[in-house]
Scaffold this active site. Structure first.
Site, mmCIF file in Angstrom:
data_model
loop_
_atom_site.group_PDB
_atom_site.id
_atom_site.type_symbol
_atom_site.label_atom_id
_atom_site.label_comp_id
_atom_site.label_asym_id
_atom_site.label_seq_id
_atom_site.Cartn_x
_atom_site.Cartn_y
_atom_site.Cartn_z
ATOM 1 C CG ASP A 83 -2.061 0.927 1.133
ATOM 2 O OD1 ASP A 83 -2.418 1.296 0.005
ATOM 3 O OD2 ASP A 83 -2.613 1.299 2.183
ATOM 4 C CG HIS A 131 -3.951 10.796 2.291
ATOM 5 N ND1 HIS A 131 -4.953 10.785 3.238
ATOM 6 C CD2 HIS A 131 -3.096 9.783 2.629
ATOM 7 C CE1 HIS A 131 -4.719 9.799 4.103
ATOM 8 N NE2 HIS A 131 -3.614 9.178 3.758
ATOM 9 C CD GLU A 158 -5.904 4.945 4.576
ATOM 10 O OE1 GLU A 158 -5.246 4.134 3.905
ATOM 11 O OE2 GLU A 158 -5.380 5.753 5.389
ATOM 12 C CD GLU A 213 -5.466 2.899 -0.165
ATOM 13 O OE1 GLU A 213 -4.729 2.152 -0.840
ATOM 14 O OE2 GLU A 213 -5.288 3.124 1.043
ATOM 15 C CG ASP A 219 -5.797 0.157 3.534
ATOM 16 O OD1 ASP A 219 -5.861 -1.040 3.844
ATOM 17 O OD2 ASP A 219 -4.880 0.913 3.892
ATOM 18 N NE ARG A 278 -7.508 6.957 9.455
ATOM 19 C CZ ARG A 278 -6.805 6.704 8.360
ATOM 20 N NH1 ARG A 278 -5.560 6.254 8.444
ATOM 21 N NH2 ARG A 278 -7.340 6.867 7.180
ATOM 22 C CD GLN A 330 -2.666 4.527 10.665
ATOM 23 O OE1 GLN A 330 -3.875 4.501 10.461
ATOM 24 N NE2 GLN A 330 -1.796 4.929 9.759
ATOM 25 C CE LYS A 376 -3.420 2.088 7.211
ATOM 26 N NZ LYS A 376 -4.096 2.973 6.243
ATOM 27 C CB THR A 436 -7.638 -4.461 2.496
ATOM 28 O OG1 THR A 436 -6.726 -4.158 3.557
ATOM 29 C CG2 THR A 436 -7.471 -3.441 1.374
ATOM 30 C CD GLU A 477 -7.103 13.009 3.865
ATOM 31 O OE1 GLU A 477 -6.614 13.780 3.044
ATOM 32 O OE2 GLU A 477 -7.349 11.801 3.622
#
Lengths: 403, 403
Positions: B115, B122, B188, B190, B222, B226, B229, B242, B246, B351
């Site tokens: 990834d 971002h 996420e 992607e 993904d 948070r 993480q 993660k 996915t 975000e």
């Protein structure tokens, strides 16, 4: 029980060991074998002639089918191998190959590969080398076994030559990164754990489930390009610094063979969350008394002791799935570099040379990182059930120039 | 060329698109299919009856055999599918299934999953949120596409429900970490690239080899915890945050279908090392004009534009093997979160809610991170060769409570 195989009794590959590999000869395609002394029992042939029901598990070119059969079958096959090698009436019914006559290949198909960072001495050394003014250990280190996913596709069997990786590096004093062969190519002497169980997404494995989940152990050399690593690793961790090759031993030692090597981990002074708690026989997590020898060009340069690791295998396993990650047969996790408290117990050249600043003696030479043509051999041993020491698989690799 | 399939001409699944999936029905086991309009051409059946030599590539439950056959075969199969769907004389020789009648499964066996972190917007947003007083981008970011290995075994097909992960978190103000279901579960959005080529250890793929190496693209969500993480990620990067799941689209769009979507990347002001240089038609690297819609519980909350990405797919590919890492058919790399310069173009809730501090509107509701029961759908589209827009696969997932 005494094996009828000549020269095996009392050797590091006595009847209390019996590691598995995938072996072939010019005359025989790849299938499973079990080592006894200097010989290899041809398990594929034995299954075909004596236990045809097990041929799909044993007369195959990877351990995965046997692992997928589950821990009861692991025990049954191991008992049967003991029987074949101890009952003299069976000696004419089985085939032994010379260990030097067979070619070994990667012993299992690797699913996902997770590499931990479980040695407090190693993590502390690395912290001191890279952050001399900060705390050696980061705040999370004693609360969880820190780890990351490595590249499963570049795991190779012992004996495979390793091309020096190329990539980007940038020293703090450089204006811009440069590209070229790694100048700080290193080893990491580790112990690896092969998972023989699948688990759906959303479930968890507890610390008590190690023996039902881990089929066996391997030696691991997690080759590392320190210059690439220093430049690339923020904020998502190592990538190209590790992904070019990871070597594992051809021989997988069944976890059952390590029963006599069980030891308490040295002590975890910080209380861990319940999912990481493990009550071994003495109320603390269990490690293994595995000794490692790091040999460079025929000279032993370090003797890392696995018994000094902070995080236990069961804790690493429990952490792996606590978020609901699934398991597949062939998943593989490694301990991270094994380093003990003494200077000659460090499992990486980064530590042995203290970041490259203090060359160490290799016979007559002074060395820091790996040079082209170097050959590294990692040798592993542990107490066995018969009172002697059993040999685990060695991990051998020679460095070739960048292609 | 006009397809004879009713309703397909002018739709997002016209003859210029033709994505592949693995499809099954109650009556038919899993095999490859190609989408046309609201129908799926049964490629397994077509191969069996019309091109038996291709049955081992098409009448199988994963794209891997077709991918392994190489780019010339990819082109030949695509041309044949066009022929089947445009020659009215062939309409009685093939089987069409309704796209709503088929069950899709994971379209390819995933080898390794890498990834990236290729969106400047971002990476800048994340830097500002987590390090408000420091530089938003880290020093390496414009010199190499930062990336890490994810967990291949927890990649699931669109439609698979995702259990909320549990794990450790510790806010800076907390004394010690606590365990529990993630409180900051995120998406996420992607784009993913499926590698259809194998390469031995020690070799490299250049930026000119994208079309010969990447078979096609998928949508990717993904999922990211948070809070897990933030606590775990130093120094080795994200792991459990993660690795729980996915999601990828069931449909893989051939790279050939994206030819009309080629665009220049927005401009890389920092010169890159030669191995990352890519001279597209205008002397700069090539991206794709893929639009993404992020839908939460039926409301579109963001429209991330893939054309704004900093690093190109060919650059990500070249970086992957520059150290000599091998490739396997089924390797998969993803772009990292796609975020554009505008507030409503951000591809993560982190975000969109600016670290959870500024809830965003979802219809009548104000939201920050994912709640149990939420359903996220990512939808992808791009310009097609016939002048309209082609639909790429959607990525759908519902959040279930922690098990």
């Amino acid at each position: 029980m005494i094996t009828w195989v000549e020269g095996a009794a009392g050797s590091p590959y006595d009847i209390d060991n019996l590691p598995y590999a995938v072996v072939s000869t010019d005359a025989t395609p790849a299938r499973l074998g079990a080592r006894i002394g200097d010989r290899v029992l041809d398990l594929g042939a034995a299954a075909r002639t004596l236990r045809p029901a097990w041929a799909p598990l044993l007369d195959v070119a990877a351990l995965n089918p046997l692992m997928a059969a589950g821990p009861r079958t692991w025990d049954e096959v191991r008992s049967w191998v003991v029987e074949l090698l101890t009952d003299p009436a069976l000696r004419d019914r089985v085939t032994l190959l010379g260990v030097d006559e067979v070619t070994t290949s990667l012993p299992f198909e690797v699913a996902d590969y997770v590499d931990y960072y479980a040695s407090e001495h190693h993590a502390t050394n690395v912290g001191r080398i890279f952050r001399p003014d900060g705390d050696a250990l980061l705040p999370n280190w004693k609360h969880l076994p820190v780890g990351y996913h490595g590249r499963a596709g570049s795991i190779v069997v012992s004996g495979t030559a390793v091309h020096r990786p190329a990539g980007q590096r940038k020293a703090p004093a450089d204006d811009a990164p440069t590209y070229g062969p790694s100048l700080r190519l290193d080893i990491e002497a580790e112990l690896g754990f092969v998972v023989g169980r699948s688990l759906p997404l959303g479930e968890r494995v507890g610390t008590a489930e190690l023996a039902d989940t881990v089929f066996g152990v391997t030696g691991v050399n997690d080759w590392s390009a320190r210059d690439l690593q220093a430049w690339e690793y923020v904020p998502l961790g190592p990538n190209l610094a590790k992904s070019f090759a990871t070597s594992v031993s051809a021989w997988v030692t069944p976890l059952a063979a390590l029963a006599a090597a069980r030891v308490d981990v040295p002590g975890q002074e910080v209380a861990v969350l319940p999912y990481l708690q493990e009550s071994g026989p003495n109320g603390v997590p269990s490690g293994y008394d595995v000794d490692v020898e790091v040999e460079l060009n025929g000279v032993v340069v370090a003797r890392p002791p696995y018994r000094t690791m902070y995080w236990s295998p069961a804790q690493m396993l429990a952490h792996l799935t606590v978020n609901g990650a699934s398991l597949r047969v062939g998943d593989f996790f490694a301990s991270g570099t094994i380093s003990g408290p003494e200077q000659d117990q460090r499992g990486s050249f980064l530590e042995l040379s203290w970041g490259g600043r203090e060359p160490f003696a290799v016979g007559e030479e002074q060395r820091t990182f790996l040079e082209d043509g170097d050959e590294v051999v990692l040798r592993y041993s542990a107490p066995g059930a018969l009172g002697g020491r059993i040999g685990l698989g060695e991990v051998r690799g020679r460095i070739l120039p960048t292609r």
